[in-house]
Design an enzyme around this catalytic site. Structure first.
Site, mmCIF file in Angstrom:
data_model
loop_
_atom_site.group_PDB
_atom_site.id
_atom_site.type_symbol
_atom_site.label_atom_id
_atom_site.label_comp_id
_atom_site.label_asym_id
_atom_site.label_seq_id
_atom_site.Cartn_x
_atom_site.Cartn_y
_atom_site.Cartn_z
ATOM 1 N N PRO A 39 -10.127 16.014 2.923
ATOM 2 C CA PRO A 39 -10.481 14.837 2.116
ATOM 3 C C PRO A 39 -11.548 14.001 2.802
ATOM 4 O O PRO A 39 -11.479 13.756 4.004
ATOM 5 C CB PRO A 39 -9.158 14.078 2.001
ATOM 6 C CG PRO A 39 -8.344 14.561 3.156
ATOM 7 C CD PRO A 39 -8.743 15.962 3.414
ATOM 8 N N ALA A 67 -8.910 10.526 0.129
ATOM 9 C CA ALA A 67 -7.753 9.653 0.247
ATOM 10 C C ALA A 67 -7.552 8.903 -1.060
ATOM 11 O O ALA A 67 -8.398 8.112 -1.481
ATOM 12 C CB ALA A 67 -7.957 8.671 1.397
ATOM 13 N N TYR A 69 -4.134 4.381 9.336
ATOM 14 C CA TYR A 69 -3.701 3.815 8.062
ATOM 15 C C TYR A 69 -2.191 3.550 8.093
ATOM 16 O O TYR A 69 -1.560 3.685 9.128
ATOM 17 C CB TYR A 69 -4.159 4.716 6.912
ATOM 18 C CG TYR A 69 -5.668 4.812 6.854
ATOM 19 C CD1 TYR A 69 -6.447 3.654 6.745
ATOM 20 C CD2 TYR A 69 -6.321 6.027 6.965
ATOM 21 C CE1 TYR A 69 -7.834 3.723 6.726
ATOM 22 C CE2 TYR A 69 -7.713 6.099 6.954
ATOM 23 C CZ TYR A 69 -8.459 4.948 6.834
ATOM 24 O OH TYR A 69 -9.836 5.008 6.835
#
Length: 369
Positions: free
Chosen positions: A30, A66, A195
């Site tokens: 990604p 994402a 994250y």
């Protein structure tokens, strides 16, 4: 030339059925595109063209950027989402197109936590001085995290209550259901790059004193609850994957021994695809250079049962380099990211060099390369 292992087929096992069969071991990881100008999380024709070109190029598994499980979980206001049905409908033709050209369609489900509500990483925004947290005037929103930290150099985030954590777990499960409805073949849980999940895992950012902080068991609880919630709703014939930051590259931080231990636990919960990246919290203190993260994938691969599909990522740009990683048993596959942005036909060029069969569409046959 001996048969290329990089271009041999592989199957990611699942709880039921034959598993997800891939035509080779080259994966598109990604990569955020910041292409949603309407700021509503709905993918556009850019995503169809971008991801479709990678299927044309011979990738076996194309993983979409994402994709936020909640609006407040977006890294930027130009990111994709799967928190409503409009987004589901927009993803459907994209996943269908990817599969029609021989690749499997994956999606990385994500929540940015304290690193949410930032400007997209685009040259035009940087030149305009729009860096870091989005201003209130530009539509910035409140962000949430395990424990507030100044390591991200962003606007302060709010510590999540246990009720908010529970609600967030359900957001992940609901997004997984939408991913299935949208036609995705695989989910990759984003537990890397600083994250939200990583903010719970790492001692650098998790200073909680409740059941979600302190010990290894407590710091990993949020992720284990997410995996269990997703597993309860994700079809048994589709594989579940995860991306880890295998190392914070800081002595007091999350390390490869932690990653290995957690990977073993998540394998027991049904996770079968593991992609190993690193860092994302504070300044980067790790190594650099070609294949600098491959050792992290190797450590996880050696610790898991043989049927786990472990991929390496990070400055892997050369076909011979990628072949060596797989042949030598360091990983089961490779994720080719930035090199693919410059050359969506990377797998087909690599296949030609290694004497393997190319997978480009018939419309490209006249190119004769």
């Amino acid at each position: 030339m001996p048969q290329s292992k990089l271009f041999s087929p592989v199957t990611i096992p699942t709880k039921s059925g034959e598993g997800l069969q891939l035509r080779n071991r080259v994966v598109l990881p990604p990569m955020c595109q910041y292409a949603i100008n309407d700021r509503n999380g709905v993918p556009t024709t850019w995503h169809l063209a971008h991801l479709g070109s990678m299927a044309h190029g011979g990738f076996s598994l194309v993983i979409a950027e994402a994709t936020a499980v909640a609006a407040e979980g977006r890294i930027s206001d130009r990111d994709a989402g799967l928190w409503n049905d409009e987004q589901v409908e927009a993803w459907k033709p994209i996943t269908e197109y990817i599969r029609s050209h021989g690749a499997a369609a994956g999606v990385q489900l994500a929540h940015a936590g304290a690193k949410a509500s930032t400007y997209g990483w685009l040259k035009e925004l940087e030149e305009a001085g729009k860096l870091g947290s989005i201003s209130e005037e530009d539509g910035g929103w409140e962000t949430f995290t395990s424990t507030p930290s100044d390591l991200f150099d962003l606007k302060p985030a709010t510590e999540m209550s246990t009720a908010q954590i529970a609600a967030s777990v359900q957001d992940w499960a609901a997004a997984a259901q939408r991913a299935d409805a949208a036609g995705f073949d695989l989910i990759q849980i984003h537990a890397a790059h600083g994250y939200l999940i990583h903010q719970f895992l790492s001692p650098l950012t998790n200073k909680r004193t409740d059941e979600y902080g302190g010990s290894f068991e407590n710091r990993t609880r949020y992720l284990r609850e997410i995996v269990q919630a997703i597993s309860a709703v994700w079809p048994a014939h589709k594989p579940l994957g995860i991306r880890f930051s295998g190392e914070d590259w800081v002595e007091e931080g999350w390390g490869i021994a932690d990653t290995v231990k957690l990977a073993q636990e998540l394998y027991e919960l049904g996770v079968r695809a593991f992609d190993l990246s690193s860092a994302g919290i504070g300044a980067f203190h790790g190594p650099t250079g070609p294949g600098y993260q491959v050792s992290l994938a190797q450590a996880v691969k050696q610790a898991l049962p043989e049927d786990a599909f472990v991929t390496a990522v990070g400055v892997i740009t050369d076909a011979i380099q990628a072949e060596h990683i797989v042949v030598s048993g360091q990983a089961d596959g490779v994720s080719i990211g930035r090199a693919a942005l410059g050359n969506p036909q990377w797998p087909n060029h690599a296949a030609q060099l290694l004497g393997a069969e190319k997978s480009h569409p018939p419309q490209y046959w006249r190119g004769r390369w």
